[in-house]
Design a protein around this motif. Structure first.
Motif, PDB file in Angstrom:
ATOM      1  N   TYR A  75       0.816  -1.214   0.000  1.00 31.77           N
ATOM      2  CA  TYR A  75       0.000   0.000   0.000  1.00 31.77           C
ATOM      3  C   TYR A  75       0.847   1.260   0.000  1.00 31.77           C
ATOM      4  CZ  TYR A  75       0.942   0.584   5.004  1.00 31.77           C
ATOM      5  OH  TYR A  75       1.553   0.778   6.215  1.00 31.77           O
ATOM      6  N   SER A  76       2.086   1.168   0.529  1.00 33.57           N
ATOM      7  CA  SER A  76       2.937   2.361   0.532  1.00 33.57           C
ATOM      8  C   SER A  76       3.319   2.782  -0.881  1.00 33.57           C
ATOM      9  CB  SER A  76       4.198   2.093   1.353  1.00 33.57           C
ATOM     10  OG  SER A  76       4.905   0.974   0.838  1.00 33.57           O
ATOM     11  N   SER A  77       3.306   1.829  -1.822  1.00 36.81           N
ATOM     12  CA  SER A  77       3.632   2.168  -3.203  1.00 36.81           C
ATOM     13  C   SER A  77       2.543   3.020  -3.849  1.00 36.81           C
ATOM     14  CB  SER A  77       3.840   0.893  -4.023  1.00 36.81           C
ATOM     15  OG  SER A  77       4.957   0.171  -3.563  1.00 36.81           O
ATOM     16  N   VAL A  78       1.324   2.957  -3.318  1.00 41.67           N
ATOM     17  CA  VAL A  78       0.256   3.816  -3.835  1.00 41.67           C
ATOM     18  C   VAL A  78       0.623   5.276  -3.648  1.00 41.67           C
ATOM     19  CG1 VAL A  78      -2.141   4.514  -3.516  1.00 41.67           C
ATOM     20  CG2 VAL A  78      -1.537   2.089  -3.500  1.00 41.67           C
ATOM     21  N   TYR A  79       1.020   5.625  -2.444  1.00 45.01           N
ATOM     22  CA  TYR A  79       1.361   7.026  -2.159  1.00 45.01           C
ATOM     23  C   TYR A  79       2.687   7.412  -2.806  1.00 45.01           C
ATOM     24  CZ  TYR A  79      -2.372   6.455   1.217  1.00 45.01           C
ATOM     25  OH  TYR A  79      -3.587   6.199   1.801  1.00 45.01           O
ATOM     26  N   GLU A  83       3.103  10.530  -5.415  1.00 42.17           N
ATOM     27  CA  GLU A  83       4.101  11.569  -5.154  1.00 42.17           C
ATOM     28  C   GLU A  83       5.023  11.766  -6.342  1.00 42.17           C
ATOM     29  OE1 GLU A  83       7.776  12.481  -2.001  1.00 42.17           O
ATOM     30  OE2 GLU A  83       6.434  10.760  -1.727  1.00 42.17           O
ATOM     31  N   HIS A  84       5.350  10.691  -7.065  1.00 43.47           N
ATOM     32  CA  HIS A  84       6.314  10.777  -8.164  1.00 43.47           C
ATOM     33  C   HIS A  84       5.637  10.849  -9.527  1.00 43.47           C
ATOM     34  CE1 HIS A  84       8.945   9.299  -4.912  1.00 43.47           C
ATOM     35  NE2 HIS A  84       9.914   9.877  -5.594  1.00 43.47           N
ATOM     36  N   PHE A  85       4.337  11.110  -9.570  1.00 44.76           N
ATOM     37  CA  PHE A  85       3.691  11.300 -10.864  1.00 44.76           C
ATOM     38  C   PHE A  85       4.320  12.464 -11.609  1.00 44.76           C
ATOM     39  CE2 PHE A  85       0.479  13.212 -13.602  1.00 44.76           C
ATOM     40  CZ  PHE A  85       0.062  12.122 -14.341  1.00 44.76           C
ATOM     41  N   PHE A  86       4.589  13.537 -10.895  1.00 39.87           N
ATOM     42  CA  PHE A  86       5.328  14.669 -11.464  1.00 39.87           C
ATOM     43  C   PHE A  86       6.311  15.170 -10.426  1.00 39.87           C
ATOM     44  CE2 PHE A  86       5.794  19.320 -11.640  1.00 39.87           C
ATOM     45  CZ  PHE A  86       6.513  19.415 -12.824  1.00 39.87           C
ATOM     46  N   VAL A  87       7.576  15.199 -10.803  1.00 36.60           N
ATOM     47  CA  VAL A  87       8.636  15.676  -9.915  1.00 36.60           C
ATOM     48  C   VAL A  87       9.467  16.686 -10.691  1.00 36.60           C
ATOM     49  CG1 VAL A  87      10.618  15.065  -8.490  1.00 36.60           C
ATOM     50  CG2 VAL A  87       8.696  13.474  -8.691  1.00 36.60           C
ATOM     51  N   PRO A  88       9.467  17.963 -10.324  1.00 34.32           N
ATOM     52  CA  PRO A  88      10.269  18.956 -11.052  1.00 34.32           C
ATOM     53  C   PRO A  88      11.751  18.757 -10.791  1.00 34.32           C
ATOM     54  CG  PRO A  88       9.274  19.964  -9.122  1.00 34.32           C
ATOM     55  CD  PRO A  88       8.716  18.572  -9.201  1.00 34.32           C
ATOM     56  N   SER A  89      12.555  19.152 -11.757  1.00 30.09           N
ATOM     57  CA  SER A  89      14.008  19.053 -11.591  1.00 30.09           C
ATOM     58  C   SER A  89      14.517  20.046 -10.564  1.00 30.09           C
ATOM     59  CB  SER A  89      14.704  19.274 -12.935  1.00 30.09           C
ATOM     60  OG  SER A  89      14.381  20.565 -13.462  1.00 30.09           O
ATOM     61  N   ASP A 399       0.639  19.686  -4.270  1.00 28.43           N
ATOM     62  CA  ASP A 399       1.205  19.069  -5.469  1.00 28.43           C
ATOM     63  C   ASP A 399       0.752  17.630  -5.616  1.00 28.43           C
ATOM     64  OD1 ASP A 399       2.544  21.445  -5.969  1.00 28.43           O
ATOM     65  OD2 ASP A 399       4.295  20.844  -4.815  1.00 28.43           O
ATOM     66  N   HIS A 400       0.703  16.884  -4.513  1.00 32.43           N
ATOM     67  CA  HIS A 400       0.244  15.501  -4.574  1.00 32.43           C
ATOM     68  C   HIS A 400      -1.244  15.448  -4.928  1.00 32.43           C
ATOM     69  CE1 HIS A 400       3.721  14.292  -1.649  1.00 32.43           C
ATOM     70  NE2 HIS A 400       4.151  14.782  -2.802  1.00 32.43           N
ATOM     71  N   GLU A 401      -2.003  16.409  -4.449  1.00 35.28           N
ATOM     72  CA  GLU A 401      -3.429  16.458  -4.779  1.00 35.28           C
ATOM     73  C   GLU A 401      -3.622  16.671  -6.279  1.00 35.28           C
ATOM     74  OE1 GLU A 401      -6.281  18.953  -2.328  1.00 35.28           O
ATOM     75  OE2 GLU A 401      -6.339  20.006  -4.248  1.00 35.28           O
ATOM     76  N   GLU A 402      -2.853  17.565  -6.864  1.00 28.79           N
ATOM     77  CA  GLU A 402      -2.947  17.804  -8.299  1.00 28.79           C
ATOM     78  C   GLU A 402      -2.530  16.565  -9.083  1.00 28.79           C
ATOM     79  OE1 GLU A 402      -0.679  21.264  -9.164  1.00 28.79           O
ATOM     80  OE2 GLU A 402      -1.972  22.622  -8.035  1.00 28.79           O
TER      81      GLU A 402
END
Length: 491
Positions: A75-79, A83-89, A399-402
């Motif tokens: 289940y931790s992989s869900v979050y 979180e890593h759907f979009f990560v800015p440089s 950011d995670h909500e978006e």
């Protein structure tokens, strides 16, 4: 002899059905592979999360999606995936890179949009829906947002965020086809922005992208009365290939575009822009319509109504110093719905305006028909909140909500692409309902079938690799309490 004639027809029908299914499988596999390649981080976990969400039938929270047979991780992989759907440089480049990432998703989805066959334009819609977060005191940028309330007398207000979604409204095979939409761009409306401002930016992104298939095609945008402000009309009217059909409030006053009478010449002074006044609430100010048309409206229960349409061309609104509305004439349409006895069905008539350089390419019936399909967006919002956990993700990080809202967008698009592969799986109390037409399954029907579909066509996601237990936080580490954020009131 007649029996021998039916056999080839049946074989041809089966061949066509097999071909449609084969094309739908190939399209869905291609989209899933391209989507998988688009994820820079946690691609395997993200793909399984989207599949678990698209096939969800029991989960009431995001964590419960880890129990799905299509999600093979903890289940931790869900979050971690969210979180890593979009990560800015870099934090300074977050806005620019996020805009480019959404543009990449838009271009991917646009490749699979069917070209219009029955109508001569692409149809789009923008609208705003709310995310209630009244108890998230550590979530930043919360505002007072509109929330419908079923109790009479209560104010339709809650605390949370607004999200503006630009969707494509595909053609329907018949009047009874499900209300599918294809969400293209999802943006959160910040406290420093207005919804119509965000919508104008989304439309600009859509019609100015040279790589999209509808760049030089006629596009029609339908919106409700909240987008009838002059600032929004002036922003969308500048696009040459766009016609905006917007519901017009009944308390507005417009004007005929001034035309110089024959035999008169222009005199010195300020030019005249506005002609006769047209008050929507005062029929005495209405001149004879320039165009009239009649069409029919068939409800879901099969009841037929008559729709009388009246149109006035070259109407203008008063503008502002930086919004010269006299340069953007529009067509004003009045729609009356009548029953079999000729009596009005609704208390007030519906007023629509069509603005854009190519507005005369649409007839009054086209304007009415295009706006009538706008209500499919409301079905998408309701379905997303009830079945796709659109408002179920609780996080203190904006950011995670978006990221979660874009994951919901992709899950719904997968359901839309799989609509030709779904079979009717009614519950015991639904066996008497009418069966869906082949290839026209509703979103809920596809969602019941989606796990079976994925097991048959496969997934590009790789299975998880076992590893040692994570060391976790260092002993004695204590996270500081999150800062309480104020509720921002616009105005």
């Amino acid at each position: 002899m007649k029996c021998h004639e039916k056999i080839p027809q049946q074989e041809t029908s089966n061949q066509e059905t097999d071909q449609i299914i084969a094309e739908a499988i190939a399209t869905l596999q291609e989209f899933r592979q391209n989507l998988y390649d688009l994820f820079p981080y946690r691609a395997d976990a993200l793909m399984e999360l989207i599949d678990a969400l698209a096939s969800n039938s029991n989960a009431h929270s995001v964590a419960e999606l880890s129990l799905s047979p299509l999600f093979h991780r903890e289940y931790s992989s869900v979050y971690d995936a969210i979180e890593h759907f979009f990560v800015p440089s870099e934090p300074e480049k977050a806005t620019q890179e996020q805009r480019a990432y959404k543009q990449a998703i838009l271009r991917l989805v646009a490749l699979f949009l069917p070209e219009p066959q029955q109508r001569k334009y692409w149809l789009f819609a923008t609208d705003v829906t709310y995310l209630p977060r009244q108890f998230a005191q550590t979530l930043r940028d919360r505002t007072f947002v509109h929330s419908p309330n079923a109790i009479k007398g209560n104010k339709p207000v809650t605390i949370g965020h607004d999200y503006s979604i630009l969707s494509c409204l595909p053609e329907k095979a018949s009047s009874g086809s499900p209300p599918w939409v294809v969400p293209l761009i999802v943006c959160r409306v910040q406290s420093t922005e207005k919804a119509n401002q965000v919508s104008a930016e989304q439309i600009g992104t859509l019609v100015t992208d040279e790589t999209l298939p509808f760049k030089d095609e006629l596009c029609v945008l339908v919106e409700d009365s909240a987008y009838s402000a002059r600032s929004h009309l002036g922003s969308v009217a500048v696009h040459k290939n766009l016609i905006s059909v917007i519901r017009f409030p009944i308390n507005r006053v417009v004007y005929r575009k001034f035309e110089m009478p024959e035999g008169e010449t222009i005199t010195a002074g300020h030019p005249v822009w506005y002609g006769d006044c047209f008050d929507l609430k005062n029929p005495d100010t209405w001149p004879e319509p320039d165009e009239m048309a009649v069409t029919t409206l068939v409800t879901k229960k099969g009841k037929t109504y008559t729709v009388q349409l009246e149109g006035w061309h070259n109407m203008v609104r008063t503008g502002k110093k930086d919004i010269p509305m006299h340069k953007y004439p529009f067509t004003l349409v009045r729609a009356r719905v009548l029953d079999a006895d000729g009596n009005p069905v609704f208390k007030h008539d519906m007023w629509l305006l069509a603005i854009g350089e190519r507005r005369r390419e649409l007839s009054l019936v086209d304007i009415w028909t295009a706006y009538s399909q706008r209500y499919d967006v409301e079905h998408f919002y309701r379905y997303g909140k009830q079945r796709l956990l659109m408002v179920a993700y609780q996080t203190p990080d904006v950011d995670h909500e978006e990221n979660w809202w874009q994951i919901v967008q992709l899950a719904y698009i997968q359901l839309w692409l799989a609509r030709s592969l779904a079979e009717a799986l009614p519950n015991p109390w639904e066996r008497y309902l009418p069966q869906p037409e082949p290839g026209c399954a509703a979103p809920s029907t596809v969602q019941r079938n989606f796990e079976r579909i994925i097991r048959q066509i496969g997934t590009p996601a790789q299975p998880p690799k076992p590893r040692r237990n994570s060391p976790g936080r260092a002993k004695g580490t204590k996270s500081p309490p999150r800062e309480r954020q104020p509720v921002i009131k616009k105005g």
